[in-house]
Enzyme design. Sequence first.
Site, PDB file in Angstrom:
ATOM      1  CE1 TYR A   1      -4.347  -1.344   0.637  1.00  0.00           C
ATOM      2  CE2 TYR A   1      -3.106  -2.962   1.881  1.00  0.00           C
ATOM      3  CZ  TYR A   1      -4.278  -2.564   1.267  1.00  0.00           C
ATOM      4  OH  TYR A   1      -5.366  -3.388   1.281  1.00  0.00           O
TER       5      TYR A   1
ATOM      6  CE1 TYR B   1      -2.447  -6.662   3.672  1.00  0.00           C
ATOM      7  CE2 TYR B   1      -3.192  -6.342   1.414  1.00  0.00           C
ATOM      8  CZ  TYR B   1      -3.391  -6.215   2.771  1.00  0.00           C
ATOM      9  OH  TYR B   1      -4.547  -5.640   3.225  1.00  0.00           O
TER      10      TYR B   1
ATOM     11  NE  ARG C   1      -7.407  -9.846   4.446  1.00  0.00           N
ATOM     12  CZ  ARG C   1      -8.322  -8.962   4.072  1.00  0.00           C
ATOM     13  NH1 ARG C   1      -8.127  -7.681   4.188  1.00  0.00           N
ATOM     14  NH2 ARG C   1      -9.487  -9.362   3.590  1.00  0.00           N
TER      15      ARG C   1
ATOM     16  CG  HIS D   1      -8.431  -7.013  -0.166  1.00  0.00           C
ATOM     17  ND1 HIS D   1      -7.301  -7.639   0.316  1.00  0.00           N
ATOM     18  CD2 HIS D   1      -8.486  -5.815   0.466  1.00  0.00           C
ATOM     19  CE1 HIS D   1      -6.700  -6.867   1.204  1.00  0.00           C
ATOM     20  NE2 HIS D   1      -7.391  -5.741   1.317  1.00  0.00           N
TER      21      HIS D   1
ATOM     22  CG  HIS E   1     -10.018  -1.839   1.336  1.00  0.00           C
ATOM     23  ND1 HIS E   1     -10.333  -2.326   2.584  1.00  0.00           N
ATOM     24  CD2 HIS E   1      -8.744  -2.214   1.103  1.00  0.00           C
ATOM     25  CE1 HIS E   1      -9.278  -2.964   3.085  1.00  0.00           C
ATOM     26  NE2 HIS E   1      -8.292  -2.909   2.212  1.00  0.00           N
TER      27      HIS E   1
END
Lengths: 262, 208
Positions: A128, A167, A177, A180, A182
Amino acid sequence: MNAQAPASQDPRLNRPEPFTPPLGDGGFFQRDRSIHPPAYAPGYKSSVLRSPRQSLLSLEGSASEITGPVFGHNDLGPLDNDLIRNYAKDGDPVGERIIVHGRVLDETGRGVPNTLVEFWQANAGGRYRHKKDTYLAPIDPNFGGCGRALTDDTGYYYFRTVKPGPYPWRNFVNSWRPAHIHFSVFGSGFAQRLITQMYFEGDPLIPICPILTTIPDKDALDRLVAPLDLNASTPFDSLAYRFDIVLRGQRCTYFENRPEGN
Amino acid sequence: MPQPLNYLKETASQTAGPYVHIGLIPAMAGFDIFEKNFSNVLVRPNTQGERITLEGKVLDGTGSPLRDVLLEIWQANAAGRYNHPADRSAGALDADFRGWGRAGSDFETGLVTFETIKPGAITDRAGRKCAPHVNVWIVARGINIGLNTRLYFSDEEAANATDPVLNLVEPPVRRKTLIATRGERAGNVVYSFTINLQGSDETVFFDV
């Protein structure tokens, strides 16, 4: 039976009013919490200290809940729904180019028009762009990882991005995870406000994700998994995934000639 | 078999996660991307009403502030009218007040602030007067579905005493968890609040 009924003592009965349709812009359908993750879900450890323990107090929808912020195209910029270009500095971001599209609907099946949809994600390596993310995968200089769109008159939205990577995260020693994106959605009333995550068809991390499996209902979980939509893909350019989002439906309509506050 | 009732089901909620700032407040994540950004400042120069700061923290079960929480507020304008077509009450709309804002907590202190105006009393659908209040929605890592609560104002004792929602709260001792305390700092009005996610002073949360 009397031929002529006496005038009622209740003034409402002496004033003809249209019978209102049962579905409209009144209170929202009661939220079915059995399809949502519970606040306390110890398999997702962060929830343990952050979950209220008292019962929620149920409120019938008042003006405070059936209204909500209204957004318009003036709130957005022209590249906001293009994550391939909205942070590009010296080229395109690395990764699989994808289109994500779908409709925001309510539980009656009607499209939710002109509502704000916001989305954010990791880059193709699972990193991120956030000062608190320290995963070793590199930042992509050409990828910000966020965007937003307003639905059209039918509730339709679309954006372009690169597919995010999975990640690791600190829950169990080896928790990962699934890939995905959000999503944040408004709807027409503040009681429809929703944040969720979209997953990708075929990801083997889905059934073992401690966050995704907080959802107690298998069908509700499956509805967060976007299928490949080859029809919407662009040949020689981008694959497409389809993700419809359902917000709570609404009960009866107010009529303009009803008394104020009714 | 009767016909099936073909209602759709609401999409399941998922946590906003620790990186919610990227999508909703990118400047807090550490970068600049959008031409126009949403913020915690609800007022413009011509907005009607008394300027106030709302300032508070969200505490976890150990009493520690959440430092990665995001709050949104939604409120009526100074005349008690929501800027939305479904509010057909009598108060005048204010073109300079949308009534909505969002704020992330400070990464060090956990402090959340909003610059807004004090809302007017609103009229509910049964025609009852409701005490001035701000609607609050809370998301964060570890919060699986957004939490709804309200902030009422400590200097509205009479209105609070007859507010139909506050009066639903049982036992009454819990009503104080919804009251923000009025104070002043450098000539500005500051309302302070604490939202407790757990514990003996757990805040009242609503299923709206």
